[in-house]
Enzyme design. Structure first.
Site, PDB file in Angstrom:
ATOM      1  N   ASP A 205       0.817  -1.213   0.000  1.00  0.00           N
ATOM      2  CA  ASP A 205       0.000   0.000   0.000  1.00  0.00           C
ATOM      3  C   ASP A 205       0.858   1.274   0.000  1.00  0.00           C
ATOM      4  OD1 ASP A 205      -2.778   1.105   0.479  1.00  0.00           O
ATOM      5  OD2 ASP A 205      -1.787   1.951   2.240  1.00  0.00           O
ATOM      6  N   GLU A 268       1.777  -0.187  -4.876  1.00  0.00           N
ATOM      7  CA  GLU A 268       0.803   0.848  -5.235  1.00  0.00           C
ATOM      8  C   GLU A 268       1.497   2.202  -5.248  1.00  0.00           C
ATOM      9  OE1 GLU A 268      -3.338   2.960  -3.770  1.00  0.00           O
ATOM     10  OE2 GLU A 268      -1.650   2.704  -2.419  1.00  0.00           O
TER      11      GLU A 268
HETATM   12  C1  GLC Z   1      -4.082   3.365  -0.423  1.00  0.00           C
HETATM   13  C2  GLC Z   1      -5.363   2.558  -0.376  1.00  0.00           C
HETATM   14  C3  GLC Z   1      -6.473   3.424   0.108  1.00  0.00           C
HETATM   15  C4  GLC Z   1      -6.133   3.899   1.504  1.00  0.00           C
HETATM   16  C5  GLC Z   1      -4.796   4.607   1.533  1.00  0.00           C
HETATM   17  C6  GLC Z   1      -4.287   4.758   2.931  1.00  0.00           C
HETATM   18  O1  GLC Z   1      -4.123   4.356  -1.381  1.00  0.00           O
HETATM   19  O2  GLC Z   1      -5.605   1.976  -1.627  1.00  0.00           O
HETATM   20  O3  GLC Z   1      -7.704   2.760   0.106  1.00  0.00           O
HETATM   21  O4  GLC Z   1      -7.129   4.747   1.991  1.00  0.00           O
HETATM   22  O5  GLC Z   1      -3.798   3.879   0.847  1.00  0.00           O
HETATM   23  O6  GLC Z   1      -3.912   3.520   3.445  1.00  0.00           O
END
Ligand code: GLC
Length: 535
Positions: A205, A268
């Site tokens: 993440d 991500e």
């Molecule tokens: C990422 C996740 C999102 C979350 C954020 C904080 O972007 O995909 O859903 O709110 O991180 O963890």
């Protein structure tokens, strides 16, 4: 040597399916999806034809950000089940030759995590340096101008010690300090905990937020910002995101992962292509797949998509494997972004025929759309903090639509988010019995992708691009497949290479293929896409 499916890794020729666990299947009548619910739907995943499941976070959490605020990294939140359910899920998935990818959230914990509780106790606490603490700035306010992604300053004053802590997201999500070696060790331990239990990899993440400028310099103003955009975008995150130190930390995670066989590390990071490519790491020692989100924001037309594929392919480091994403739990549903059901059918064909690993978001295979959430039902903290700008993510997180039964077969109780009003017709049961449904198109495309190595692993070669039509070839071991997508609302025709015959395998048009096989032109109906074997 030419690659074959056998010489590649499962995550290269496979297709990933993202499940948002709260919304997939409820088994115990509390209106929230859970692990036994997912277990009861594995036949569906198999019949769909995907190869791996990625679960958004299932760990104990106060749910301030619905699981992205974790207070125990090595357990399961009771709302989702228990470790026993998790072990059964791993076993059952593996029995069906499906893989399991977990969400790993290294940037921040919950403010209720015992680490943070201890850290905040005093400036001399043993874990003080596990988080990012600073005394107030010169004027007595926050240490710098950084903003939280979800609204307000990125610093919260903790009265206990009179210092501020940093949070890229909610105040309930304090950022870990990855410059602290003990933090790195602890988080590597978390990875091992799940790898030992058999998980096949992680989606990591918010990796671009992992490290912050050591001097905490102010971020500059974004001159392109306008009212209506997220307030956090009013600054350019020069000093709070995508810092060079991140890459060796990713390499550290990869080392842990590589001490196990056949696992995958996905990152991500919402970044421009050139920055994203750095996340493959030196010598490809970073992420196997830094998520490529560019289709989420590229204008939905042939020229823009072709240009994106070209730029992305050209930027890939040697040996790096591409990937494509068309939807996730943070973005508006695909069908809303690109303009309706016929385009959704083209999108399915595009996602499953571009070169690289596709990730499919649950419900997109049915044509689920954003659901309008009445104000009393809003759950997403982003929408609560900054209402009315369309930032909230509840609309794309509504329950999976299984059948025309009560609550769409998702639960025996009223679901945690409202169901779509089209769930009587847009659902797995109804679409399964309609040979022309979007779901059955996905199934056909996934089957073809599995059987045709040119589609799964072949080289990508752009064929022709017009304002409305994009066509390309996929080529492997002498097998050639043509993909032609007419994004326009008018029929069109394309010249076919001289001396070749086309045998159309799949059309997105519910009436089936129209294109003639031996003529000199390939005719496409309005918003028709076809896949044809070149013989
Ligand atoms: C990422 C996740 C999102 C979350 C954020 C904080 O972007 O995909 O859903 O709110 O991180 O963890």
């Amino acid at each position: 040597m030419e690659s074959t499916s056998d010489s590649l890794n499962w995550w290269q020729h496979g297709v990933i399916y993202q499940i948002y666990p709260r919304s997939f299947q409820d088994s115990n009548g509390d209106g929230v999806g859970d692990l036994p619910g997912i277990l009861s739907r594995l036949d569906y995943l198999q019949s769909l034809g995907v190869n791996a499941v990625w679960l958004s976070p299932i760990y104990p959490s106060p749910m301030a950000d619905f699981g992205y605020d974790i207070c125990d990294y090595e357990n399961i939140d009771p709302v989702f089940g228990a470790l026993g359910d998790f072990d059964r899920l791993v076993q059952e998935l593996h029995r069906r030759a499906l893989k399991l990818i977990l969400d790993f959230v290294p940037n921040h914990t919950s403010d209720r995590h015992p680490w943070f509780q201890e850290s905040r106790r005093s400036t001399g606490s043993q874990r003080r340096n596990w988080y990012i603490w600073r005394p107030p700035g010169p004027g007595g306010g926050p240490p710098n101008n950084w903003l939280s992604e979800f609204g307000g300053p990125a610093w919260t004053l903790d009265p206990q010690t009179g210092q501020y802590y940093y949070h890229a997201y909610l105040p309930q999500q304090p950022d870990l300090n990855w410059r602290e070696p003990e933090v790195q060790d602890a988080m590597h331990g978390v990875m091992r905990f799940w790898l030992d239990r058999g998980v096949d990899g992680f989606r990591v993440d918010a990796i671009h937020m992992l490290v912050e400028d050591e001097q905490l310099r102010d971020n500059p103003l974004n001159l392109a910002w306008e009212p209506g955009m997220s307030p956090a975008r009013s600054l350019v995150r020069v000093h709070s995101s995508d810092q060079p130190e991140t890459h060796h930390l990713v390499a550290g995670m990869r080392k842990v992962l590589d001490s196990y066989a056949a696992r995958v590390l996905i990152g991500e990071a919402y970044l421009p292509i050139s920055r994203l490519m750095m996340y493959y790491g030196d010598g490809l020692g970073g992420f196997h797949l830094p998520f490529n989100f560019h289709l989420l924001s590229t204008p939905w037309n042939a020229t823009a998509i072709a240009a994106l594929a070209r730029e992305y392919e050209a930027a890939l480091p040697t040996g790096a494997w591409p990937n494509w994403v068309l939807g996730n739990h943070d973005r508006s549903r695909l069908i809303n972004r690109i303009g309706g059901p016929a385009q959704a059918r083209l999108a399915a064909m595009l996602l499953l025929t571009l070169r690289g690993t596709p990730t499919l978001y649950y419900g997109d295979e049915l044509g689920m759309h954003d659901v309008v959430i009445p104000s009393e039902s809003i759950r997403d903290p982003w929408e609560k903090n900054i209402p009315g700008l369309g930032l909230g993510r509840d609309p794309c997180r509504t329950p999976m639509q299984w059948s025309a039964e009560q609550y769409a077969g998702f639960s025996s109780a009223s679901p945690w988010l409202p169901l779509s009003d089209d769930c009587e017709t847009v659902n797995v049961t109804t679409e399964s019995s309609d040979p022309h449904s979007l779901l059955n198109l996905y199934r056909a495309l996934l089957r073809l992708r599995r059987d045709e190595p040119a589609l799964a692993i072949g080289e990508y070669r752009e064929h022709s691009v017009g304002p409305r039509v994009l066509s390309y070839e996929r080529i492997a071991s002498g097998r050639r497949v043509l993909v032609a997508l007419n994004f326009g609302a008018e029929p069109c025709s394309l010249p076919v290479l001289p001396g070749v015959n086309l045998s159309v395998l799949v059309s997105t048009d519910p009436r089936g293929p129209f294109a003639s096989t031996a003529s000199e032109k390939l005719h496409l109906r309005a918003t028709e896409g076809i896949i044809a074997r070149i013989v």
